[in-house]
Scaffold this active site. Structure first.
Site, PDB file in Angstrom:
ATOM      1  N   HIS A 118     -87.780  58.935  19.283  1.00 40.47           N
ATOM      2  CA  HIS A 118     -88.984  58.362  20.137  1.00 40.47           C
ATOM      3  C   HIS A 118     -90.199  58.300  19.303  1.00 40.47           C
ATOM      4  CE1 HIS A 118     -86.098  59.120  23.485  1.00 40.47           C
ATOM      5  NE2 HIS A 118     -86.233  60.398  23.416  1.00 40.47           N
ATOM      6  N   ARG A 140     -87.781  50.204  28.872  1.00 39.28           N
ATOM      7  CA  ARG A 140     -87.444  50.286  30.428  1.00 39.28           C
ATOM      8  C   ARG A 140     -88.737  50.211  31.266  1.00 39.28           C
ATOM      9  NH1 ARG A 140     -84.200  55.381  33.221  1.00 39.28           N
ATOM     10  NH2 ARG A 140     -83.643  54.192  35.193  1.00 39.28           N
ATOM     11  N   PHE A 269     -77.732  64.437  33.236  1.00 40.29           N
ATOM     12  CA  PHE A 269     -78.266  63.550  32.287  1.00 40.29           C
ATOM     13  C   PHE A 269     -78.168  62.115  32.613  1.00 40.29           C
ATOM     14  CE2 PHE A 269     -79.348  61.078  28.723  1.00 40.29           C
ATOM     15  CZ  PHE A 269     -80.595  61.766  28.306  1.00 40.29           C
TER      16      PHE A 269
HETATM   17  P1  A3P Z   1     -82.093  57.869  35.288  1.00 37.55           P
HETATM   18  O1  A3P Z   1     -82.604  59.268  35.129  1.00 37.55           O
HETATM   19  O2  A3P Z   1     -83.008  56.889  36.002  1.00 37.55           O
HETATM   20  O3  A3P Z   1     -80.781  57.753  36.226  1.00 37.55           O
HETATM   21  P2  A3P Z   1     -82.254  58.160  28.082  1.00 37.55           P
HETATM   22  O4  A3P Z   1     -80.678  58.167  27.446  1.00 37.55           O
HETATM   23  O5  A3P Z   1     -82.843  57.544  27.175  1.00 37.55           O
HETATM   24  O6  A3P Z   1     -82.813  59.656  28.025  1.00 37.55           O
HETATM   25  O7  A3P Z   1     -81.920  57.805  29.452  1.00 37.55           O
HETATM   26  C1  A3P Z   1     -81.425  58.148  30.389  1.00 37.55           C
HETATM   27  C2  A3P Z   1     -81.570  57.191  31.624  1.00 37.55           C
HETATM   28  O8  A3P Z   1     -80.372  56.466  31.388  1.00 37.55           O
HETATM   29  C3  A3P Z   1     -81.074  58.154  32.783  1.00 37.55           C
HETATM   30  O9  A3P Z   1     -81.599  57.415  33.640  1.00 37.55           O
HETATM   31  C4  A3P Z   1     -79.687  57.932  32.818  1.00 37.55           C
HETATM   32  O10 A3P Z   1     -79.108  58.116  34.035  1.00 37.55           O
HETATM   33  C5  A3P Z   1     -79.709  56.325  32.420  1.00 37.55           C
HETATM   34  N1  A3P Z   1     -78.205  56.126  31.950  1.00 37.55           N
HETATM   35  C6  A3P Z   1     -77.435  56.618  31.095  1.00 37.55           C
HETATM   36  N2  A3P Z   1     -76.235  55.920  31.043  1.00 37.55           N
HETATM   37  C7  A3P Z   1     -76.309  54.991  31.747  1.00 37.55           C
HETATM   38  C8  A3P Z   1     -75.084  53.966  32.134  1.00 37.55           C
HETATM   39  N3  A3P Z   1     -74.187  53.810  31.487  1.00 37.55           N
HETATM   40  N4  A3P Z   1     -75.720  53.100  33.139  1.00 37.55           N
HETATM   41  C9  A3P Z   1     -76.818  53.208  33.862  1.00 37.55           C
HETATM   42  N5  A3P Z   1     -77.900  54.082  33.468  1.00 37.55           N
HETATM   43  C10 A3P Z   1     -77.726  55.026  32.549  1.00 37.55           C
END
Ligand code: A3P
Length: 314
Positions: A118, A140, A269
């Site tokens: 990050h 995002r 998650f």
């Molecule tokens: P939300 O908490 O808004 O649902 P990172 O991996 O950068 O930490 O991001 C996590 C975010 O990505 C979470 O968002 C998670 O639900 C979303 N996410 C992970 N896999 C996903 C998928 N296959 N489709 C849509 N969103 C996804």
């Protein structure tokens, strides 16, 4: 965790021509030694980097990248936690605060390494800007990523007992919050046409996952030529599959967290996975204030949110 302004030993002046001395960068207090280790890190030619701000769809993209780089080994992907297959560079120092072992998970990984970070461009290894290893960047909408970060923080104990609205007000009270987010993304956006950079957004992945898979596979020289393989990837990467897949829900990571409130209230998650979900979670006045702060920084950089999120791309 107290965060402070940090100054890297050198800046990627070869990539972006700007007054880097004005670029405010932040990291955890007392981390200069770690940041120097990262600055001087030795990279391998075939290292691939996934760089994002937290909660922008890192895990989603990382799963695709890992599969492409590992001969589409779905069995291994389903058997081993993603964090083991593809380490998060800053994780160990943030959790264990042990400089000695901080880079070990990355150093011990077999090639081709897929490394998650990050960190902002200027805090990434200087070899990365000089040798130009492949980097995939995912942005995002900041309001969605902040809401997501809140739920993540509750599960990890840091925000346990605090409401989302309280948390968001604290973010708004930090005068640097918008600049930190926008400048992180804008630097990679400026590099989006470089052959070693692939820049995309969560919003784009939601709109056209097949298109992103195609683009990324070509970017990594691992084109997907067979429809059944594409179908299998689309299914594996779908929200429903990733939500029920233990290896993509950061269970290993959660087990490492030592915070006294960790695990008291757990949010999955892979949680909601929507675009603009923040609209029914934040107060209208919070949304308005955050957007005004963000717009100021966007205007200073002469870029729009639509551009950064690639909303106008076909
Ligand atoms: P939300 O908490 O808004 O649902 P990172 O991996 O950068 O930490 O991001 C996590 C975010 O990505 C979470 O968002 C998670 O639900 C979303 N996410 C992970 N896999 C996903 C998928 N296959 N489709 C849509 N969103 C996804």
């Amino acid at each position: 965790m107290e965060r402070v302004q940090v100054t890297p030993r050198s800046y990627p002046t070869n990539l972006i021509d700007k007054d880097w001395s004005n670029r405010k960068l932040f990291f955890r207090k007392n981390s200069d030694d770690f940041l120097n280790l990262v600055h001087d890190m030795k990279l391998r030619d075939d290292d691939v980097w996934i760089v994002t701000l937290p909660k922008c769809g890192t895990t989603w993209m990382q799963e695709l990248l890992w599969l492409l780089l590992n001969n589409l080994d779905f069995d291994e992907a389903l058997a081993k936690d993603q964090e083991i297959r593809s380490p998060f560079l800053e994780f160990d120092i943030l959790v264990n605060e042990d400089l000695e072992r901080s880079l070990r998970p990355v150093e011990e990984l077999k090639s081709p390494r897929l490394i998650k970070s990050h960190l902002s461009l200027a805090l990434l290894p200087s070899q990365l800007w000089q040798r130009k290893n492949k980097v995939i960047y995912v942005f995002r909408n900041p309001l969605d990523s902040i809401v997501s970060r809140y739920y993540h923080g509750v599960s990890f104990g840091i925000h346990y007992g605090k409401s989302l609205h309280q948390y968001f007000d604290e973010i708004l009270a930090n005068e640097d919050f918008a600049a930190e987010i926008i400048e992180h993304a804008y630097e990679f956006y400026q590099l989006r046409n470089e052959p070693w950079v692939y820049y995309t957004s969560f919003e784009r992945m939601k709109k056209d996952l097949r298109g992103v898979i195609n683009d990324v596979s070509i970017f990594l020289d691992k084109p997907i030529n067979e429809e059944p393989i594409m179908e299998r990837l689309l299914k594996h990467l779908s929200f429903e599959e990733m939500k029920k897949n233990p290896t993509t829900n950061h269970l290993w990571e959660r087990a490492q967290i030592k915070h006294k409130n960790a695990g008291k209230e757990i949010h999955p998650f892979v949680r909601r996975g929507e675009v603009n979900g923040y609209k029914d979670e934040l107060k209208p006045e919070q949304i308005e204030k955050a957007n005004a702060c963000i717009k100021k920084i966007l205007d200073n950089n002469s870029v729009t949110m639509e551009e950064l999120l690639l909303l106008n791309n076909p």
